[in-house]
Design an enzyme around this catalytic site. Structure first.
Site: not given
Ligand code: AMP
Length: 270
Positions: A33, A146, A149
């Site tokens: 993140h 991901d 996604q």
């Protein structure tokens, strides 16, 4: 760093910002993140991180309940980064209106995670649509960990809002395990298994770089890994990066894997 707890407050605080970078997360903040946040901070005037565990994208209720939650430590990590705003909405802030038309995936997109987690990406697109509408960022930063996604959201958001979704590289630990909030659910032994699986596949990819029969070899590899590590592999496939077509050789393609260690579902691509 300002903490925003509802959509009303959000509008007041960020309405005037022209070049806002947005990093959507479900919390349990880790270096993966933080890499997106760093990219946003260097590319945008202000950066907003959202923490919202979206119930709609969980196809199993138990998975939603067990998803790691660490809001206090998240905030203390984020305070040390250069984030300007953290948006922690309630379910009613996000799902404040009913959708006129249901979000549906194209048939060709129903592969990999979309095939195995029914309704998952519809839930992801729904929440990304709602968050984008509320936040109106200049850019959105998402991880290639991901990958499916990232591509689905990128195409959806570009078409509907003309906002760019920037893909960021996968951050791994020293043993090559892709960082993930779900890793918090693994014990030391299970993390070790995860690293052995990924290193096994990295070795495999290198060894069969010139093979013309990769997907057949992956079917054998799937059985071998399942037996060796007592895991369940949901898929293990070599696909083109730009269109997700399954191909039998390694060229601008990645090996995509989803597997369970006990009840914890992990994904990676390499
Ligand atoms: P999550 O909190 O798992 O929903 O992830 C929020 C964002 O962080 C998504 O865009 C993920 O793709 C990205 N992300 C998660 N793990 C990593 C990682 N290891 N490297 C890069 N990006 C990541």
């Amino acid at each position: 760093m300002k903490i925003i707890l509802n959509s009303k407050d959000l509008r007041k605080k960020i309405n005037h910002i022209k070049n806002l970078g947005f990093v959507p997360t479900m919390g349990s903040i880790h270096e993966g993140h933080l890499s997106l946040i760093k990219k946003s901070v260097t590319n945008c005037n202000k950066t907003l991180v959202s923490i919202f565990i979206n119930p709609k994208q969980f196809n199993k209720k138990k998975d939603f309940i067990n998803y790691p939650k660490k809001i206090n430590s998240d905030l203390s990590i984020l305070r040390k980064s250069k984030v300007d705003y953290v948006f922690i909405p309630k379910i009613k802030d996000i799902y404040s209106y009913k959708r006129f038309r249901k979000i549906k995936l194209n048939k060709k997109d129903k592969i990999l995670c979309a095939k195995h987690r029914k309704g998952h990406f519809e839930g992801v697109l729904d929440v990304m649509d709602r968050l984008t509408k509320l936040i109106n960022p200049k850019k959105i930063f998402m991880g290639k960990k991901d990958f499916q996604q990232f591509i689905l959201v990128k195409n959806y958001i570009k078409k509907k809002y003309n906002i760019n979704v920037i893909g960021c590289p996968i951050i791994r630990d020293v043993n090559n395990v892709a960082l993930s909030s779900r890793n918090f659910l693994l014990n030391k032994r299970e993390l070790l298994i995860s690293s052995q699986i990924i290193n096994n596949l990295l070795f495999f990819k290198n060894k069969f770089r010139k093979s013309k029969n990769i997907n057949h070899l992956l079917r054998i590899k799937k059985i071998e890994l399942q037996n060796k590590y007592e895991i369940k592999i949901e898929y293990l496939e070599n696909r083109k990066i730009h269109n997700f077509k399954k191909i039998n050789y390694i060229n601008k393609s990645n090996i995509f894997i989803a597997y369970y260690i006990k009840k914890v579902r992990l994904i990676d691509n390499l």
